[in-house]
Design a protein around this motif. Structure first.
Motif, PDB file in Angstrom:
ATOM      1  N   ALA A 188       0.818  -1.326   0.025  1.00 41.35           N
ATOM      2  CA  ALA A 188       0.036   0.094   0.003  1.00 41.35           C
ATOM      3  C   ALA A 188       0.768   1.226   0.090  1.00 41.35           C
ATOM      4  CB  ALA A 188      -0.854   0.041   1.214  1.00 41.35           C
ATOM      5  N   THR A 189       2.097   1.227   0.717  1.00 41.47           N
ATOM      6  CA  THR A 189       2.574   2.770   0.983  1.00 41.47           C
ATOM      7  C   THR A 189       3.987   2.491   0.175  1.00 41.47           C
ATOM      8  OG1 THR A 189       4.068   1.506   2.773  1.00 41.47           O
ATOM      9  CG2 THR A 189       1.810   2.479   3.156  1.00 41.47           C
ATOM     10  N   GLY A 190       4.711   1.424  -0.329  1.00 44.47           N
ATOM     11  CA  GLY A 190       5.895   1.599  -0.926  1.00 44.47           C
ATOM     12  C   GLY A 190       7.076   1.949  -0.357  1.00 44.47           C
ATOM     13  N   ILE A 191       6.967   1.823   1.151  1.00 44.86           N
ATOM     14  CA  ILE A 191       8.071   2.424   1.979  1.00 44.86           C
ATOM     15  C   ILE A 191       8.317   1.331   2.852  1.00 44.86           C
ATOM     16  CG2 ILE A 191       6.564   4.040   3.215  1.00 44.86           C
ATOM     17  CD1 ILE A 191       9.355   5.506   4.047  1.00 44.86           C
ATOM     18  N   ASN A 197      10.625  14.200   1.487  1.00 45.93           N
ATOM     19  CA  ASN A 197       9.674  13.468   2.077  1.00 45.93           C
ATOM     20  C   ASN A 197       9.479  12.137   1.219  1.00 45.93           C
ATOM     21  OD1 ASN A 197       8.418  16.373   2.938  1.00 45.93           O
ATOM     22  ND2 ASN A 197       8.425  14.778   4.820  1.00 45.93           N
ATOM     23  N   PHE A 198       9.648  11.216   1.842  1.00 47.24           N
ATOM     24  CA  PHE A 198      10.066   9.960   1.183  1.00 47.24           C
ATOM     25  C   PHE A 198       8.745   9.578   0.030  1.00 47.24           C
ATOM     26  CE2 PHE A 198       9.879   5.423   0.033  1.00 47.24           C
ATOM     27  CZ  PHE A 198      11.022   4.969  -0.062  1.00 47.24           C
ATOM     28  N   HIS A 199       9.096   9.279  -0.978  1.00 49.38           N
ATOM     29  CA  HIS A 199       7.845   8.429  -2.059  1.00 49.38           C
ATOM     30  C   HIS A 199       8.348   7.604  -2.688  1.00 49.38           C
ATOM     31  CE1 HIS A 199       5.017   8.218  -5.161  1.00 49.38           C
ATOM     32  NE2 HIS A 199       4.346   8.841  -4.196  1.00 49.38           N
ATOM     33  N   VAL A 200       7.592   6.489  -2.801  1.00 44.82           N
ATOM     34  CA  VAL A 200       8.177   5.236  -3.465  1.00 44.82           C
ATOM     35  C   VAL A 200       8.783   5.541  -4.917  1.00 44.82           C
ATOM     36  CG1 VAL A 200       6.153   4.689  -4.461  1.00 44.82           C
ATOM     37  CG2 VAL A 200       7.615   2.971  -3.907  1.00 44.82           C
ATOM     38  N   ASP A 201       8.356   6.445  -5.663  1.00 45.46           N
ATOM     39  CA  ASP A 201       8.764   6.940  -6.910  1.00 45.46           C
ATOM     40  C   ASP A 201      10.317   7.179  -7.107  1.00 45.46           C
ATOM     41  OD1 ASP A 201       6.290   6.212  -7.740  1.00 45.46           O
ATOM     42  OD2 ASP A 201       5.697   8.370  -8.031  1.00 45.46           O
ATOM     43  N   HIS A 202      10.702   7.606  -6.037  1.00 47.06           N
ATOM     44  CA  HIS A 202      12.208   8.299  -5.877  1.00 47.06           C
ATOM     45  C   HIS A 202      13.065   7.083  -5.114  1.00 47.06           C
ATOM     46  CE1 HIS A 202      10.014  12.156  -5.895  1.00 47.06           C
ATOM     47  NE2 HIS A 202      10.314  11.848  -7.246  1.00 47.06           N
ATOM     48  N   ALA A 203      12.436   5.925  -4.925  1.00 44.87           N
ATOM     49  CA  ALA A 203      13.314   4.995  -3.925  1.00 44.87           C
ATOM     50  C   ALA A 203      14.522   4.719  -4.543  1.00 44.87           C
ATOM     51  CB  ALA A 203      12.509   3.573  -3.881  1.00 44.87           C
ATOM     52  N   GLY A 204      14.748   4.723  -6.026  1.00 48.12           N
ATOM     53  CA  GLY A 204      15.812   4.492  -6.701  1.00 48.12           C
ATOM     54  C   GLY A 204      17.050   5.523  -6.626  1.00 48.12           C
TER      55      GLY A 204
END
Lengths: 441, 227, 295
Positions: free
Chosen positions: A28-31, B218-225
């Motif tokens: 759900a969150t990707g973190i 602020n963390f976002h999954v699109d920037h995980a790389g």
């Protein structure tokens, strides 16, 4: 017609409800899951050791009448002003930012009353904690938030942090909720952003460089302050030996039960060495270098009682350090906030979202309303009481083993209940003379 | 002018003498001879004195400086002026890794090149480099200004916060979350002042400005790389 | 974790000074590595191969060693004993037989080459240099190392330089993180490291690549892809020396070049007393970049 019997619903051990919940949360969150506190898995620990006590071959000391000393001096190797503590239990590094100002003050008050030291954390030194801590250890961290030479000089010791037990080798990420204006000002960061912490120091790497960094720190502080090196439990023999070679006065060794303000759950649960398994290799390194008791060893990570203190000392530590236990003593995880913990979807004892800043107990938060719940004087007294109990318990055990100083506890006072603990602590399995990997049956 | 010869005086005596100077001292000029790459020279100073080091220094020269002006007539080893609070440090030659690391204030001028990680984690210091800077410079830099008259190495400004980076030459590559930004009049003014104060011969208009894209704040999954 | 020094002379007239200059450089790096020290000197070329061997009991082991080896090989052998080390000069084609002979006697072969001699022992650099009389040695180039042991034992064999091929040696500052895996790969290829030291794995890696036909530059380039962790390597060969740092490059390194020499030091202190250093070109080697000097 009779119904066909069904098997009972059976939850998978591999895919338990907790595992499945985490998969759904991640999807759900990707973190990754970030949380506070230390490892929650079962680990071999001090509970698996027992003291033998005295009987015919050894004579015990009389409780409360025959003296059993608990004092310890840290930093006797190079520092001009070593730290003298009345008890072998110190308060571990916890930052202002991770903790509220009243919580930091309470730690300072309690430790000072008990005759021991507190430690700053990632975020610099506040006037409140300096004012309320008679002996204050200043952490020197990779982030260098709030780092300045004046605070360095007004500290009583300097702890160079290489790692911590919850995340040896890791940096950190403190999510934005707790970066309030005051925290942001101290750390030179914008308000409300995630704070990413580096895993290596910005201006040195490795023990050969560290030796030069220690030289600089000593030159800036007139060679007065003891220099501690704090490492997370991972390769304690090598890390201890290298800290000694780099010139440390004190080695602080934090096992994987050690807490954290905010770290990835995967790190907390899967990286590091249990505290029980850390101590003997570190002591061995000190002994091999002829430095046992000359460079002091402070052990932390899951210390809860005087029995734990006594066991750590018996295995060769000079002192222990407590973090999570001290927070509980000043009111963290208190069931009296049960309804509020429930509202956060957890329970008092399971609460670990310390990074979110909504701690009902007012300790791991920067919320001005919540932090009012901590009365620093009352909480300080509670910590003093708790430290007094731990000390009395430690003395009780030491006297029972015939020792007039808690530092005279030794591995031979101990036996292990399990083979794992016997192997890790290198003491015999109870009732045998068998130390796995060391001696025959 | 007080002269201290490091060939005959122990480092501790040198630093103790310099650290003992107060704001009201009349012994304002000091010359240090024979540094020969020694470490921790003139560290922890806290008085408006002028210290000249006649030759190359080792690690952490002028570390944690406050108020003092330290002038190295030679090159500087790793971590020069690390965690400087105020004052001025001038290096005539090149600076090694970590120059000005975590500095909170003051001005660091490097007349030669700076190596890798120049201005790493800077927190308010101003750094002016006449030559080039190495890779990973201004990594996690928080506040302050880094001015480079030459070229910047790979991964400039990786994971940058609010520090401003000004580069006249080429940039080998930008690190995660570092982008070129518009040079507005207030930036020209900042740059003009820094160039003047550091004695650098360059026109503010010739520089490009780089700063944080703030996508990692602020963390976002699109920037995980990018982590 | 360590200190490295290296000196490559361009000017023939300085050859008699090599040992003296390197010794001073080495001693300045004592703080970086107090556990052990070692040096590889590329001296006069021998007629044949020079095999440096070490023994903890040199008085008994080296007594009559040359005669015994002569008898075993049936060929002429000369020997120079220097403290715990002996340098035996053997015919070019006798290396394998001589190695087997030494192994049978329990002697440790430190290195073999037509020009290279290796001396290394536990102890402070100044003591190690004095024991071997490094100051008096002449040569064209040399590499020295002071060691602060990280994970492998403080022993003579764990000291640097490591030599895993004729006239090849390697020293290292840093810590490799895939050396165990690489050790298994190299062992399969026939380049098995003899110690548990991560640095020896790097030396074997270079030797394996050279044996496969790579030149030294290519072999050093290969370390950037195949070795993980932190490293500054300085490598010696018969004709030159090379330097490479890992891409992160956070271990220190400084180089100086004049018309007379090229010098390497972990810190500038190591170079501070070299002749003409004030006018030398001094710089830090770039990360992930191979530097190489050859005569």
């Amino acid at each position: 017609m009779e119904k066909t019997p069904h098997t009972l619903p059976r939850e998978s051990y591999t895919f338990s409800s907790a595992v499945n919940a985490e998969i759904r949360r991640a999807a759900a969150t990707g973190i990754y899951d970030i949380r506070g506190a230390g490892t929650k898995r079962h680990l071999p620990h001090f509970d698996d050791l027992l003291f033998l006590g005295a009987s015919m071959s050894r004579y015990p000391l009389e409780g409360y009448r025959e003296k059993c000393d608990t004092s310890v001096t840290l930093g006797t190797r190079f520092a001009k002003k070593p730290i003298e503590l009345k008890i072998p239990i110190t308060i571990a590094g916890m930052s202002f930012g991770a903790l509220s100002a009243p919580a930091k003050e309470a730690l300072g008050r309690g430790a000072t009353m008990a005759g021991t030291s507190t430690t700053t954390g990632d975020g610099g030194m506040t006037d409140e904690e300096r004012g309320h801590s008679e002996k204050l250890v200043y952490q020197y961290l990779p982030s260098r938030y709030g780092m300045n030479p004046d605070d360095l000089r007004r500290a009583d010791a300097i702890e160079v942090v290489i790692g911590q037990g919850a995340k040896p080798g890791g940096g950190g990420m403190l999510l934005g909720q707790k970066i309030t204006q005051r925290v942001a000002d101290m750390r030179n960061l914008p308000v409300g952003i995630d704070q990413r912490s580096a895993c290596r120091h910005p201006d040195w790497t490795g023990p050969d460089d560290l030796e030069i960094k220690i030289l600089e720190l000593r030159e800036i502080t007139n060679w007065e302050k003891p220099i501690y090196i704090k490492v997370g439990g991972s390769r304690p023999y090598y890390d201890t030996a290298l800290a000694v070679k780099a010139g440390a006065d004190v080695v602080v060794l934090d096992g994987m039960q050690g807490g954290t303000a905010a770290t990835q759950d995967v790190f907390i649960e899967n990286v590091g060495l249990p505290t029980l398994a850390c101590i003997r290799p570190a002591v061995q390194a000190l002994q091999d270098l002829g430095m046992h008791r000359k460079v002091q060893l402070v052990v932390s990570g899951g210390i809860r009682s005087g029995a734990d203190v006594a066991k750590a000392l018996a295995l060769g530590a000079d002192a222990v350090s407590i973090g999570t236990a001290a927070l509980i003593a000043i009111g963290e995880l208190d069931p009296k906030w049960g309804a509020e913990y429930a509202a956060l979807g957890t329970t008092a004892d399971a609460y670990d979202d310390w990074h979110e800043g909504r701690d009902p107990a007012g300790i791991t938060t920067q919320d001005p309303e919540l932090m009012k719940r901590v009365d620093p004087e009352e909480a300080g007294r509670r910590l003093r009481n708790y430290l007094a109990v731990m000390t009395l318990e430690t003395q009780t055990i030491a006297r029972a083993c015939g020792h007039n100083h808690v530092h005279n506890l030794e591995p031979e006072d101990l036996v292990a209940l399990t083979m794992e603990a016997a192997a890790m602590a290198q003491v015999p399995l109870a009732g045998t003379n068998w130390i796995p990997g060391k001696t025959g049956l | 002018m007080q002269t201290i010869d490091l060939a005959t005086t122990p480092l501790r005596e040198l630093n103790a003498a310099l650290q003992a100077q107060a704001a009201t001292t009349n012994q304002t000029e000091w010359l240090i001879e024979n540094p020969k790459g020694a470490h921790a020279i003139a560290v922890g100073l806290d008085a408006p004195i002028e210290v000249t080091v006649n030759g190359p220094t080792g690690y952490y020269c002028a570390g944690m400086n406050k108020q003092a002006t330290v002038h190295v007539k030679g090159s500087a080893g790793p971590g020069v002026a690390e965690n400087m609070m105020s004052g001025t440090v001038v290096i005539d030659g090149d600076a090694s890794q970590y120059a000005g690391a975590t500095g909170h204030g003051g001005l660091l001028v490097i007349k030669g090149n700076a190596s890798s990680r120049c201005g790493i984690s800077m927190k308010g210091i101003d750094i002016v480099v006449y030559g080039n800077i190495g890779h990973m410079s201004a990594f996690m830099a928080q506040t302050g200004n880094l001015v480079v008259l030459g070229d910047a190495g790979a991964n400039l400004g990786d994971s940058l916060y609010e520090a401003r980076l000004f580069v006249r030459g080429s940039v080998k590559s930008l690190g995660s979350d570092c982008v070129e930004k518009e040079m507005r009049p207030e930036h020209i003014a900042i740059l003009k002042d820094l160039l003047e104060r550091s004695g650098a011969d360059a026109k503010p208009e010739d520089f490009k400005r780089y700063g944080s894209a703030r996508t990692l704040y602020n963390f976002h999954v699109d920037h995980a790389g990018e982590y | 974790m360590c200190g490295i020094v290296g000196l490559f002379l361009k000017k023939e007239a300085l050859r008699p000074q090599l040992g003296n200059m390197l010794t001073d450089m080495l001693i300045t790096m004592t703080d970086r590595g107090p556990d052990s020290a070692g040096i590889a000197i590329y001296g006069d070329e021998a007629e044949g191969l020079k095999m440096t061997v070490q023994s903890d009991t040199p008085q008994t082991e080296f007594d009559g060693l040359d005669g015994a080896l002569e008898a075993a090989l049936g060929r002429k052998v000369t020997m120079k004993v220097v403290d715990t080390h002996a340098v035996l000069t053997i015919p070019d084609d006798a290396e394998d037989d001589a190695r087997a002979f030494m192994k049978a006697r329990g002697l440790r072969v430190m290195g073999v080459g037509s020009a290279m001699e290796i001396f290394k022992e536990i102890g402070l650099p100044k003591d190690v240099a004095a024991r071997f009389g490094i100051r008096q040695m002449s040569g064209s180039h040399g590499i020295g190392h002071t060691r602060m042991a990280t994970e492998s034992a403080v022993t003579t064999m764990g000291a640097h330089p490591f030599s895993t091929g004729d006239d090849q040696c390697l020293v290292h500052n840093g810590s490799l993180s895939n050396h165990n895996q690489m050790r298994r790969v190299l062992t399969q290829k026939g380049f098995a490291p003899q110690t548990q030291n991560d640095t020896e794995v790097a030396a074997c890696y270079i030797s394996s690549r050279l044996a496969e036909g790579a030149n030294l530059g290519e072999a050093l380039e290969g370390t950037l892809d195949d070795l993980d962790g932190f490293f500054t390597f300085v490598v010696g060969t018969k004709n030159g020396f090379g330097v490479v740092r890992d891409p992160i490059a956070c271990k220190p390194a400084v180089m100086a070049e004049t018309e007379d020499y090229v010098a390497f030091g972990s810190e500038y202190r190591a170079l501070a007393n070299l002749p003409g250093i004030e006018a030398a070109r001094v710089w830090e080697p770039e990360p992930a970049t191979v530097y190489f000097w050859e005569r």
